[in-house]
Design an enzyme around this catalytic site. Sequence first.
Site, short mmCIF file in Angstrom:
data_model
loop_
_atom_site.label_atom_id
_atom_site.label_comp_id
_atom_site.label_asym_id
_atom_site.label_seq_id
_atom_site.Cartn_x
_atom_site.Cartn_y
_atom_site.Cartn_z
N GLY A 246 0.79 -1.21 0.00
CA GLY A 246 0.00 0.00 0.00
C GLY A 246 0.83 1.27 0.00
N ASP A 313 9.08 -2.72 1.25
CA ASP A 313 9.13 -1.28 1.53
C ASP A 313 8.55 -1.12 2.92
OD1 ASP A 313 9.18 1.44 1.49
OD2 ASP A 313 7.62 1.69 -0.03
N CYS A 366 11.63 4.83 3.40
CA CYS A 366 11.71 6.26 3.08
C CYS A 366 12.22 7.01 4.31
CB CYS A 366 10.37 6.80 2.60
SG CYS A 366 9.01 6.55 3.73
#
Length: 427
Positions: A246, A313, A366
């Site tokens: 997502g 991720d 990130c």
Amino acid sequence: MAAYRTLRAITADDAYANLALAEHTAGLSARDAAFATELVAGACRSLGLYDAIIASAAGRPLRSLQPAVIDLLRLGTHQLLELRVPSHAAVAATVELARQVLSQRVTGVVNAILRKVAALGAEGWATRLRTERADAEALLVRHPQWIIDAYADLLPAGELPAALVANNEPPVPHLVIRPGLAEVAELGGRPLRWSPFGVEASGNPADLSAVVQGRAGVQDEGSQLIAWALARVGAPPGPWLDLCAGPGGKAALLAGLARDKGERLLASELQPHRAALVARALDVYPEPKPVVIAADGTRPAWPSNRFVRVLLDAPCTGLGALRRRPEARWRRKPSDLDALVPLQHQLLEAAINATAPGGVIAYATCSPHRRETSAIVEAAEGVEIMDAHAVLPEIPDAARGRYLQLWPHRHGTDAMFLALLRKPVAT
């Protein structure tokens, strides 16, 4: 009004700035939407600084004011100290907004505090805060000290100011095609420096037919490069897995790259509503479509040793995406790492278990923070750490030992971290 409603959604309901802005600026002219966006982004970016100024101007702790009043004062303070809005207009507009959204009785407080803010100006407040607060220098660069320390731990001292400045500058949108469904030339704009799949475009993405039709989307070049690195590295043939897919940007790119190799992607996402976003992003591909499921990555819904390319991720603090999510710097606390780090370890272990011998895992965040990047990877068992920068050697100044580390001030991307891990073939 749009800026106020957006800021209230962020501070009271924990909404994401970009999503709340899209909701509350719908129907505004381009000029008004841009002004509302600047008001919200500026207030979010400088929230800690503005709160210190408001408390000092009020002569009392911030907690003594209503939260809604504080949001009004943040918007007014941003206009007074950072924008070319005449002081009388900024004060008058904020007082009138207070009357409309709250009551007449709060207008006197709002008026008095904002007039004190206006009286000193930006430089005057910088001088005053240096005499009042030990954390003044951190506030003046719009970052909590712990985030400054995390950046300083990784960057040369001479680069730290540029990195912090870059976090305070809104990024130019990057667009990306869905491979096989669109051509980069359709997007206009300027080709990205390293990703062959996208462009830098300053216009409204919703004006492009490829974006409206789902054949292209908005995605930072750093995220594009993470997906491309996983596709470029050598691996046996077989299915691919996006473990935490997502809201679907990387999955949409990976799905096209897998199709180019005659292979197929499974995209998994814990939250059903986010899994629905992934499914919407991937539905544009023809049959056989990528598969999307809602599942807990730490309790796999698939057999071990199944996938040849796995993207993790991982959920993280987001300290590398402060340009796009300026509110995150004040939301996040060092203690958040205590909850995230164990989850990152668990997810990486699950990713390794899901990978077939000879397959590759891309561990990405990130965030550049050492605790949720290199420390996670170096604690993993049953894999060999590859040279990630060697897979994308054309990107300068991106090697962080065996890892790839992007930075806004160096590369114009989010501060994405990438480690590539290979699961050895049993001998």
